[in-house]
Write an enzyme that holds these catalytic residues in place. Structure first.
Site, mmCIF file in Angstrom:
data_model
loop_
_atom_site.group_PDB
_atom_site.id
_atom_site.type_symbol
_atom_site.label_atom_id
_atom_site.label_comp_id
_atom_site.label_asym_id
_atom_site.label_seq_id
_atom_site.Cartn_x
_atom_site.Cartn_y
_atom_site.Cartn_z
ATOM 1 C CB CYS A 185 -0.964 -0.044 1.184
ATOM 2 S SG CYS A 185 -2.313 1.137 1.113
ATOM 3 C CG HIS A 186 -0.106 4.968 1.440
ATOM 4 N ND1 HIS A 186 -1.346 4.367 1.288
ATOM 5 C CD2 HIS A 186 -0.225 6.204 0.904
ATOM 6 C CE1 HIS A 186 -2.164 5.213 0.699
ATOM 7 N NE2 HIS A 186 -1.516 6.335 0.439
#
Length: 179
Positions: free
Chosen positions: A112-113
């Site tokens: 994800c991030h």
């Protein structure tokens, strides 16, 4: 399902981690027999997740970052969420830990991030990576070759896009450790 028995993974996180991206890989990797330590730079006993646009559950910290030895771990997992990696990328000890793990040739997996931490640590340059779509520009600016794929493995770096990718992400981590 015990092909990772004897393997120990560090899961580096702080408050604001995406709850599913910490809990589910930990559960899946432990089901394969691995030991997974939650490592946090905060010096707190518990860190709090982020779930469905609000604060989620607390998770016990197993090892403070100041006592985490990269030699003791076979792999590193970096969950996403926006708050978690954004906080960690400003922590020089967290970045050094990530660099030490990667420099030793150990798998470093980010979802994800979480790949923001790969950019911050200098590990994105020249690598094929994926991430949450909004991180694409940051990764390409850091020299990565971004791909929209469920999981991307480039040497010892493993990346995935989002919570829906967790099964493939966890399988790639397990495969890198088993074989």
């Amino acid at each position: 399902m015990s092909h990772l028995t004897g393997k120990t993974l560090a899961l580096l996180a702080t408050d604001g981690f995406e709850q599913s991206e910490l809990l589910e890989p930990r559960r899946l990797l432990e089901a394969h027999g691995a030991r997974v330590d939650v490592v946090s730079p905060d010096g707190k006993q518990k860190i709090r997740g982020w779930k469905d646009k609000d604060w989620g559950d607390e998770v016990q910290v197993d090892v403070p970052l100041s006592k985490a030895d990269p030699v003791a771990y076979d792999a590193l997992v970096l969950p996403g969420g926006v708050i978690n990696p954004d906080t960690l990328r400003g922590d020089s000890k967290a970045i050094a830990f990530i660099r030490d793990m990667a420099g030793a040739g150990k798998p470093v997996a980010a979802i994800c991030h979480g790949p923001w931490l790969l950019a911050e640590s200098g590990l994105a340059k020249g690598r094929r990576l994926t991430s949450w779509p909004s991180v694409k520009t940051d990764l390409t600016n850091a020299g990565a070759h971004w791909q929209d794929a469920e999981v991307v493995v480039d040497g010892n770096i493993i990346t995935s896009r989002k919570p829906d990718d967790i099964p493939a992400f966890s399988a790639a981590i397990a495969q890198s450790l088993a074989g």
